[in-house]
Write a protein that holds these residues in place. Structure first.
Motif, mmCIF file in Angstrom:
data_model
loop_
_atom_site.group_PDB
_atom_site.id
_atom_site.type_symbol
_atom_site.label_atom_id
_atom_site.label_comp_id
_atom_site.label_asym_id
_atom_site.label_seq_id
_atom_site.Cartn_x
_atom_site.Cartn_y
_atom_site.Cartn_z
ATOM 1 N N PRO A 244 0.801 -1.216 0.000
ATOM 2 C CA PRO A 244 0.000 0.000 0.000
ATOM 3 C C PRO A 244 0.837 1.271 0.000
ATOM 4 O O PRO A 244 2.014 1.255 0.379
ATOM 5 C CB PRO A 244 -0.817 -0.113 1.289
ATOM 6 N N ILE A 245 0.203 2.355 -0.406
ATOM 7 C CA ILE A 245 0.865 3.649 -0.431
ATOM 8 C C ILE A 245 1.116 4.144 0.981
ATOM 9 O O ILE A 245 2.136 4.775 1.256
ATOM 10 C CB ILE A 245 0.005 4.658 -1.216
ATOM 11 N N ALA A 246 0.203 3.846 1.898
ATOM 12 C CA ALA A 246 0.333 4.324 3.274
ATOM 13 C C ALA A 246 -0.182 3.277 4.248
ATOM 14 O O ALA A 246 -1.038 2.455 3.904
ATOM 15 C CB ALA A 246 -0.443 5.624 3.466
ATOM 16 N N HIS A 247 0.374 3.302 5.448
ATOM 17 C CA HIS A 247 -0.121 2.479 6.548
ATOM 18 C C HIS A 247 -0.654 3.398 7.646
ATOM 19 O O HIS A 247 -0.140 4.504 7.849
ATOM 20 C CB HIS A 247 0.987 1.596 7.130
ATOM 21 N N SER A 291 -4.557 18.172 -4.537
ATOM 22 C CA SER A 291 -3.986 18.845 -3.367
ATOM 23 C C SER A 291 -4.006 17.939 -2.152
ATOM 24 O O SER A 291 -3.061 17.922 -1.353
ATOM 25 C CB SER A 291 -4.752 20.137 -3.071
ATOM 26 N N ARG A 292 -5.065 17.139 -1.996
ATOM 27 C CA ARG A 292 -5.136 16.242 -0.834
ATOM 28 C C ARG A 292 -4.191 15.050 -0.997
ATOM 29 O O ARG A 292 -3.562 14.618 -0.031
ATOM 30 C CB ARG A 292 -6.580 15.795 -0.615
ATOM 31 N N TRP A 293 -4.065 14.537 -2.216
ATOM 32 C CA TRP A 293 -3.052 13.503 -2.475
ATOM 33 C C TRP A 293 -1.665 14.021 -2.110
ATOM 34 O O TRP A 293 -0.857 13.309 -1.497
ATOM 35 C CB TRP A 293 -3.081 13.108 -3.951
ATOM 36 N N THR A 298 3.273 13.877 1.116
ATOM 37 C CA THR A 298 4.344 14.592 1.807
ATOM 38 C C THR A 298 4.313 14.347 3.311
ATOM 39 O O THR A 298 5.198 14.827 4.023
ATOM 40 C CB THR A 298 4.242 16.107 1.534
ATOM 41 N N SER A 299 3.312 13.625 3.788
ATOM 42 C CA SER A 299 3.193 13.327 5.215
ATOM 43 C C SER A 299 3.472 11.858 5.512
ATOM 44 O O SER A 299 3.102 11.348 6.557
ATOM 45 C CB SER A 299 1.788 13.697 5.713
ATOM 46 N N TYR A 314 2.578 10.336 8.577
ATOM 47 C CA TYR A 314 3.319 11.049 9.612
ATOM 48 C C TYR A 314 3.135 12.536 9.388
ATOM 49 O O TYR A 314 3.029 12.985 8.251
ATOM 50 C CB TYR A 314 4.791 10.678 9.491
ATOM 51 N N TRP A 315 3.076 13.289 10.483
ATOM 52 C CA TRP A 315 2.894 14.728 10.335
ATOM 53 C C TRP A 315 3.838 15.493 11.249
ATOM 54 O O TRP A 315 3.921 15.231 12.430
ATOM 55 C CB TRP A 315 1.454 15.136 10.650
#
Length: 317
Positions: A244-247, A291-293, A298-299, A314-315
């Motif tokens: 996946p792109i993110a966890h 913009s939301r992608w 970037t997070s 992550y932020w």
């Protein structure tokens, strides 16, 4: 810096398991930080294609604006049903309260547009037919579909959540239903400014459709220790890129199931619901899907484990 998946008490057994809990459910510590910066999703709408929702849950407090369903008619064809349809299993209510619950959700002021699919439990996961999913997508795109609050469904929905995927054989990937779904997702993202979020599935070394496709924010789960959840799927998308792109945290998540009963659930469905909530509150800084992608990409902090790369949302506050 703070990590969405690790800060505070984690959100909580796979939807086919899980435990009803009597003790007070604890609000995840990172939600206040996230909502202070990006808001609570006011004015935004999350579309959820799942088992339906139970509008009587206090967590949803009258914010369910549509409860459509896809049903099979007497001729064996899938048809939309625009009458009120309720969750009879619980999974859709759980994902809805994780994404948008009043006290437990990431986007507690967003509204919910529910589309219920005929589902059944098999082998520890919920399953449905490919043609029912295709019918749901066709219904969303159709100019003949019911108008809600004076608008079409696609003009209302900002984020589309698919908590349950399908494991497709190579033969099934050639079906027109798959082609139509992939084309629809591209249109949702590029034309309708909808971010499509899909769980990667609960089978290690496998990935479920449509998380495998371009223009889909595929989501896996990490456990309460911030490690890759043992059942979280992984692999390659249709272009050969790792997914996946993110966890996101998907274990022991506090949520509500049928009739407002509290529960803790685990699975990539729950992780995807949390990410859908995040994508929805990000509408405050820009409603376009691009913009939301960008804000999500970037997070992401890239970590590594025995399997390989482990991208975690992550932020830096």
């Amino acid at each position: 810096a703070w990590n969405w998946s690790l800060s505070g008490v984690p959100f909580g057994q796979h939807s086919t398991g899980g435990n009803l809990v009597d003790e007070p459910q604890v609000r995840p510590g990172y939600l206040d930080k996230l909502q202070k910066k990006f808001g609570k999703g006011k004015g935004a709408v999350i579309g959820i294609i799942d088992t339906g929702v139970c509008p009587r849950s206090d967590e949803l407090e009258g914010r369910v604006i549509a409860t459509w369903a896809i049903r099979t008619d007497k001729m064996g064809m899938p048809r939309p049903d625009y009458h009120p349809n309720e969750d009879e299993i619980g999974h859709g209510t759980e994902t809805a309260t994780i994404a948008a619950g009043k006290t437990l959700g990431v986007a507690p002021e967003s509204r919910i547009f529910s589309i219920k699919l005929p589902m059944w439990s098999s082998g520890g996961r919920y399953q449905y037919s490919l043609f029912h999913l295709a019918a749901a997508f066709n219904t969303l795109r159709s100019t003949e579909s019911q108008i809600v609050e004076g608008q079409s469904a696609l003009s209302l929905i900002d984020t589309l959540l698919l908590p349950n995927g399908l494991y497709l054989s190579e033969k099934n990937r050639t079906k027109n239903d798959v082609k139509n779904i992939v084309e629809a997702i591209s249109g949702f993202s590029n034309d309708d400014q909808i971010v499509v979020v899909a769980a990667v599935g609960n089978e290690p070394k496998q990935t479920s459709f449509p998380a495998t496709e371009a223009n889909v924010l595929s989501v896996g789960a990490v456990d309460v220790d911030g490690k890759r959840w043992a059942k979280s799927g992984y692999g390659l998308d249709r272009t050969g890129k790792a997914i996946p792109i993110a966890h996101f945290n998907g274990c022991e998540i506090s949520c509500h199931t049928l009739n407002g009963k509290p529960k803790r659930s685990s699975g990539t469905s729950m992780a995807a619901a949390g990410v859908a909530g995040i994508v929805t509150v990000l509408t405050k800084n820009g409603k376009t899907s691009l913009s939301r992608w960008h804000q999500v990409r970037t997070s992401i902090k890239l970590e590594n484990d025995a399997v390989g790369e482990l991208p975690i949302l992550y932020w830096d506050d």
